[in-house]
Design a protein around this motif. Structure first.
Motif, mmCIF file in Angstrom:
data_model
loop_
_atom_site.group_PDB
_atom_site.id
_atom_site.type_symbol
_atom_site.label_atom_id
_atom_site.label_comp_id
_atom_site.label_asym_id
_atom_site.label_seq_id
_atom_site.Cartn_x
_atom_site.Cartn_y
_atom_site.Cartn_z
ATOM 1 N N GLY A 106 -92.255 -1.922 -46.748
ATOM 2 C CA GLY A 106 -92.923 -3.197 -46.964
ATOM 3 C C GLY A 106 -92.009 -4.235 -47.557
ATOM 4 N N LEU A 107 -92.593 -5.129 -48.354
ATOM 5 C CA LEU A 107 -91.858 -6.231 -48.972
ATOM 6 C C LEU A 107 -92.198 -6.317 -50.446
ATOM 7 C CD1 LEU A 107 -92.491 -8.998 -46.261
ATOM 8 C CD2 LEU A 107 -90.441 -7.566 -46.506
ATOM 9 N N ASP A 108 -91.171 -6.483 -51.273
ATOM 10 C CA ASP A 108 -91.378 -6.646 -52.714
ATOM 11 C C ASP A 108 -90.563 -7.847 -53.182
ATOM 12 O OD1 ASP A 108 -91.504 -6.410 -55.538
ATOM 13 O OD2 ASP A 108 -91.955 -4.277 -55.327
ATOM 14 N N PHE A 109 -91.225 -9.000 -53.248
ATOM 15 C CA PHE A 109 -90.565 -10.231 -53.691
ATOM 16 C C PHE A 109 -90.761 -10.471 -55.183
ATOM 17 C CE2 PHE A 109 -90.674 -12.500 -49.272
ATOM 18 C CZ PHE A 109 -89.895 -11.486 -48.750
ATOM 19 N N ALA A 110 -91.425 -9.516 -55.866
ATOM 20 C CA ALA A 110 -91.635 -9.651 -57.311
ATOM 21 C C ALA A 110 -90.329 -9.459 -58.076
ATOM 22 C CB ALA A 110 -92.680 -8.647 -57.792
ATOM 23 N N ILE A 111 -89.398 -8.724 -57.477
ATOM 24 C CA ILE A 111 -88.102 -8.479 -58.109
ATOM 25 C C ILE A 111 -87.081 -9.387 -57.434
ATOM 26 C CG2 ILE A 111 -86.364 -6.742 -58.666
ATOM 27 C CD1 ILE A 111 -88.659 -4.651 -58.317
ATOM 28 N N GLU A 112 -86.646 -10.398 -58.148
ATOM 29 C CA GLU A 112 -85.824 -11.446 -57.543
ATOM 30 C C GLU A 112 -84.443 -10.968 -57.106
ATOM 31 O OE1 GLU A 112 -85.773 -14.907 -59.993
ATOM 32 O OE2 GLU A 112 -87.951 -15.178 -59.879
ATOM 33 N N THR A 113 -83.965 -9.879 -57.688
ATOM 34 C CA THR A 113 -82.616 -9.399 -57.351
ATOM 35 C C THR A 113 -82.566 -8.650 -56.025
ATOM 36 O OG1 THR A 113 -83.037 -7.433 -58.695
ATOM 37 C CG2 THR A 113 -81.849 -9.257 -59.747
ATOM 38 N N LEU A 114 -83.731 -8.295 -55.465
ATOM 39 C CA LEU A 114 -83.754 -7.573 -54.195
ATOM 40 C C LEU A 114 -83.541 -8.541 -53.038
ATOM 41 C CD1 LEU A 114 -86.779 -5.151 -54.767
ATOM 42 C CD2 LEU A 114 -84.348 -4.600 -54.917
ATOM 43 N N ASP A 115 -82.739 -8.129 -52.080
ATOM 44 C CA ASP A 115 -82.404 -8.952 -50.917
ATOM 45 C C ASP A 115 -83.627 -9.078 -49.995
ATOM 46 O OD1 ASP A 115 -81.500 -9.858 -48.378
ATOM 47 O OD2 ASP A 115 -79.485 -9.083 -48.760
ATOM 48 N N ARG A 116 -84.200 -10.276 -49.929
ATOM 49 C CA ARG A 116 -85.426 -10.471 -49.146
ATOM 50 C C ARG A 116 -85.176 -10.340 -47.641
ATOM 51 N NH1 ARG A 116 -88.969 -15.260 -52.115
ATOM 52 N NH2 ARG A 116 -89.038 -14.260 -54.172
ATOM 53 N N GLU A 117 -84.048 -10.849 -47.185
ATOM 54 C CA GLU A 117 -83.755 -10.785 -45.756
ATOM 55 C C GLU A 117 -83.576 -9.338 -45.304
ATOM 56 O OE1 GLU A 117 -80.472 -12.511 -42.576
ATOM 57 O OE2 GLU A 117 -80.664 -13.475 -44.541
ATOM 58 N N LEU A 118 -82.897 -8.551 -46.128
ATOM 59 C CA LEU A 118 -82.704 -7.132 -45.813
ATOM 60 C C LEU A 118 -84.047 -6.402 -45.787
ATOM 61 C CD1 LEU A 118 -80.513 -4.950 -45.324
ATOM 62 C CD2 LEU A 118 -80.535 -4.528 -47.789
ATOM 63 N N GLN A 119 -84.892 -6.686 -46.762
ATOM 64 C CA GLN A 119 -86.227 -6.077 -46.788
ATOM 65 C C GLN A 119 -86.982 -6.371 -45.498
ATOM 66 O OE1 GLN A 119 -88.741 -6.504 -50.339
ATOM 67 N NE2 GLN A 119 -86.988 -7.392 -51.383
#
Length: 258
Positions: free
Chosen positions: A99-112
Motif C-alpha cells: 500500500g501507501l504510507d505518506f504519514a512518514i515523510e522520510t519514505l520515498d512516495r514515488e517508490l511506494q
C-alpha cells in the motif's frame, strides 16, 4: 472466527507459536492470515504456515519497509508468488501487505507507488486478493486501485475512515478490515461508518501485536481478542454476535479461498 490480518511471526508469538495458536483457538479463532512485510520475513512466514494448518499467508512489500529493498524486489516477489501458488494445497492466499504510507515523510512516495502498482498487477496475474495498508494517502491509493483493479478483490485493512471512503472501496470490490479501533467509544467516525455498512462487506482483524483493543492498551494485541471486535460490531449494528461471526467468517473464507 478468522483473523484476516495478524503478524503472527512477530513477538510475542514467535517465542512459542504453538502455545499462541492454542490460545487463539481457545478464544474462538479457527484460522489466521499472516501478511508479510517484505523479503526479510517471506521465508519465515511460509515455514510457519507449513507447520500449522490453521495459518495462511500473503506475500508482499509493506511501504513502511520499502527502504530495506533493492529495485529488483518486485521481480523477486514475482518468483516467490509463482512458486507459492504452484504448491499443492498452497497456503499463499493473498498479495500483501502492501500500500501507501505518506504519514512518514522520510519514505520515498514515488517508490511506494511504483511497488504498489506492481503488486496490484501481480495479484491479478496470480488471481489472488490483495491486502492493503494506507495512511494519509487515500486519494493516491484509490487512483492506483482504479488503474489496476484487483480481479479477486481484497481487504483495506485497519479501516478508520469515513462512510464515503468505505463506499468508494466497496465499489472497487474491496472488503473493509475492521479492527481494534471500533472498540473505543472516542472513535465515533469509524463506529458510525461500521454501523452503516452491510455486514457482508466487513471482515475482522486484530493486526496483532499492533492495534490493541480497548482495555488492553499498552499490551501486545493478540488474535484471541478478535472476539472483542466481533462484540463491538454486533453492538454497533444491533445484531447478535453469532451473526457477526457467521457472516464475517464466510466472507473471509470466500475471499481467501480457504
Amino acid at each position: 472466527m478468522i483473523d484476516t490480518h495478524c503478524h503472527f511471526d512477530f513477538p510475542p508469538f514467535n517465542d512459542d507459536p504453538k502455545r499462541a495458536l492454542t490460545l487463539a483457538q481457545e478464544g474462538g479463532v479457527s484460522q489466521i492470515v499472516i501478511p508479510t512485510v517484505g523479503q526479510s520475513n517471506w521465508a519465515k512466514v511460509q515455514q510457519l504456515c507449513q507447520r500449522y494448518p490453521a495459518l495462511h499467508y500473503g506475500l508482499g512489500i509493506h511501504p513502511f519497509f520499502s527502504a530495506e529493498h533493492t529495485s529488483d524486489v518486485c521481480q523477486r516477489l514475482n518468483i516467490e508468488l509463482k512458486e507459492a501458488v504452484q504448491q499443492p494445497h498452497s497456503k499463499c492466499v493473498a498479495v500483501g501487505e502492501c500500500g501507501l504510507d505518506f504519514a512518514i515523510e522520510t519514505l520515498d512516495r514515488e517508490l511506494q507507488q511504483t511497488w504498489l502498482q506492481a503488486q496490484l498487477q501481480l495479484a491479478n496475474i496470480y488471481r489472488l486478493p490483495i491486502i492493503l495498508h494506507c495512511r494519509k494517502a487515500f486519494p493516491e491509493l484509490v487512483r492506483a486501485i482504479k488503474a489496476d483493479t484487483p480481479s479477486q478483490g481484497g481487504i483495506y485493512h485497519g479501516f478508520s475512515g469515513s462512510y464515503q471512503q468505505a463506499v468508494q472501496l466497496i465499489d472497487l470490490g474491496l472488503k473493509i478490515g475492521v479492527g481494534g479501533t471500533i472498540t473505543y467509544e472516542r472513535a465515533k467516525k469509524t463506529r458510525e461508518t461500521v454501523a452503516k455498512l452491510p455486514l457482508s462487506e466487513i471482515v475482522l482483524e486484530t493486526d496483532a501485536p499492533d492495534m490493541p483493543v480497548c482495555g488492553f492498551q499498552g499490551q501486545p494485541n493478540r488474535p484471541e481478542r478478535l472476539s472483542y471486535i466481533a462484540e463491538s460490531v454486533a453492538m454497533l449494528k444491533g445484531v447478535n454476535i453469532e451473526q457477526v461471526i457467521h457472516v464475517t467468517t464466510l466472507t473471509a473464507l470466500e475471499l481467501y479461498k480457504i
